[in-house]
Design a protein around this motif. Structure first.
Motif, short mmCIF file in Angstrom:
data_model
loop_
_atom_site.label_atom_id
_atom_site.label_comp_id
_atom_site.label_asym_id
_atom_site.label_seq_id
_atom_site.Cartn_x
_atom_site.Cartn_y
_atom_site.Cartn_z
N GLN A 1 75.74 -45.95 17.32
CA GLN A 1 77.12 -45.51 17.49
C GLN A 1 77.16 -44.48 18.63
OE1 GLN A 1 77.58 -44.58 13.06
NE2 GLN A 1 79.64 -45.27 13.57
N TYR A 38 69.41 -41.75 8.61
CA TYR A 38 69.90 -42.98 9.24
C TYR A 38 68.88 -43.44 10.26
CZ TYR A 38 71.38 -39.27 12.44
OH TYR A 38 71.40 -38.15 13.24
N LEU A 70 68.80 -38.69 16.69
CA LEU A 70 70.12 -39.28 16.93
C LEU A 70 70.04 -40.79 16.76
CD1 LEU A 70 69.91 -40.67 19.99
CD2 LEU A 70 70.11 -38.30 20.69
N SER A 71 71.20 -41.39 16.56
CA SER A 71 71.30 -42.84 16.42
C SER A 71 71.92 -43.44 17.68
CB SER A 71 72.16 -43.20 15.20
OG SER A 71 72.39 -44.59 15.15
N ARG A 108 76.20 -39.93 15.82
CA ARG A 108 75.36 -39.38 14.74
C ARG A 108 74.15 -38.70 15.37
NH1 ARG A 108 74.71 -44.14 10.31
NH2 ARG A 108 74.31 -42.36 8.95
N GLU A 109 74.19 -37.38 15.36
CA GLU A 109 73.10 -36.56 15.88
C GLU A 109 72.97 -35.36 14.97
OE1 GLU A 109 71.62 -34.52 20.08
OE2 GLU A 109 73.63 -35.39 19.89
N SER A 110 71.78 -35.15 14.41
CA SER A 110 71.65 -34.10 13.41
C SER A 110 70.25 -33.51 13.41
CB SER A 110 71.98 -34.65 12.02
OG SER A 110 71.15 -35.76 11.71
N GLU A 113 66.07 -46.15 8.74
CA GLU A 113 66.77 -45.34 7.74
C GLU A 113 65.97 -45.27 6.44
OE1 GLU A 113 71.07 -45.23 5.34
OE2 GLU A 113 70.63 -46.78 6.84
#
Length: 329
Positions: free
Chosen positions: A191, A162, A187-188, A46-48, A71
């Motif tokens: 995961q 998140y 990013l998280s 998860r990277e956005s 989050e």
């Protein structure tokens, strides 16, 4: 020259070896799985990038680069006086429409009663019903306008989608932004996955066997949970992209780190002896082989792979022979 060196070493060491209490181990034949070693890179699942959904001026940035963000937390707030005014205006319009609907409903009720007693005409009843329907439609439009105004107001507050870490901030307080403009990137670490480029000649085996071992530089093995094999090759390198999901990422893992990915490519039979039995002198590698009457004889060997304290012998000994467990150094 090498043969002469071996003879000298045998002569010099034979007495010392015979004097020591020799412990012999048999040369073992076991299956060896040949493994292709590749460099893999850890990346976040998860990277956005979070972008603005409305125009406005940045008035608050609670988090900066490298900050951990839970989050749902506010990460960017825009000036919202215009949006607040639109919400209040839409709320007032809704209240007005609701009042008109209440009046129209009451009027319809009175006209229906009069019509039942033949006091009001059918035309008056129809007009009352039309007025009620129009009032109800105005309430529906006012509710939609209020919902839209509230949604526009919500766009002035950007929340973290998140839990993660801010990796880049593209705006500053006081800066004007427009819809679609990037605001922050994050990013998280919850995961993570490993991405590796697989040479074409091994693609078919990996696609069918779906086996891989991921290890850190220190030797610690990472547990994987699923493999994704990209169905196309890179046009320049002709390699296939392989993605391995990490089942339980450790706290010491971060995107961009390199890890070792072992891909089983073939199996064959191999001869194994303890690593401690190898005698080393410069480039020479040899073992003491058990001869007649337990007499040790130094024999040169060629070595291969290593695993669990054992070393593969490519040539120099045969299955069934015995070697001294501890070599003299």
């Amino acid at each position: 020259m090498r043969r002469a060196l071996m003879m000298v070493l045998c002569f010099c060491l034979s007495g010392a070896v015979q004097a020591a209490s020799a412990q012999w181990v048999d040369v073992k034949r076991e299956t060896l799985t040949e493994t292709l070693r590749l460099d893999g890179m850890i990346e976040a699942v998860r990277e956005s990038t979070v972008s603005a959904q409305t125009a406005g001026t940045v008035v608050e940035l609670p988090y900066d680069v490298d900050d951990a963000v839970p989050e749902g937390e506010l990460i960017v707030r825009l000036e919202d006086s215009d949006e607040q005014a639109r919400v209040e205006q839409a709320r007032a319009s809704l209240e007005e429409a609701q009042a008109e609907l209440t009046d129209a409903r009451q009027n319809l009720g009175r006209v229906e009663q009069l019509h039942e007693r033949d006091v009001a005409s059918q035309q008056e009843l129809d007009q009352a019903r039309n007025r009620f329907d129009a009032a109800r439609a105005r309430v529906s439009r006012a509710e939609g306008a209020l919902s839209e105004a509230r949604e526009q107001l919500s766009y002035t507050r950007v929340h973290a989608p998140y839990s993660g870490i801010v990796t880049e901030r593209m705006v500053e307080v006081g800066e004007s932004v427009s819809p679609g403009q990037p605001l922050m990137r994050g990013l998280s670490l919850e995961q993570l996955r490993v991405v590796v480029s697989l040479p074409q000649q091994y693609a078919e085996r990996v696609r069918s066997e779906r086996e891989a071992v991921v290890t850190l530089n220190g030797g610690a093995q990472l547990e994987t949970d699923g493999m994704t094999f990209y169905p196309y090759a890179d046009q320049r390198s002709h390699s296939f992209r392989l993605r391995l999901e990490l089942a339980d990422p450790e706290a010491r893992l971060f995107p961009g780190m390199l890890v070792r990915v072992g891909i089983p490519t073939d199996t064959r039979e191999a001869l194994w002896v303890p690593e401690s039995s190898i005698y080393r002198r410069g480039e020479l590698r040899a073992v003491f082989v058990r001869g007649p009457d337990d007499e040790p004889r130094l024999r040169q060997v060629r070595l291969g792979s290593r695993r669990d304290g054992l070393v593969e012998v490519l040539s120099g000994v045969s299955e069934g022979e015995s070697v001294r467990r501890e070599a003299l150094y």
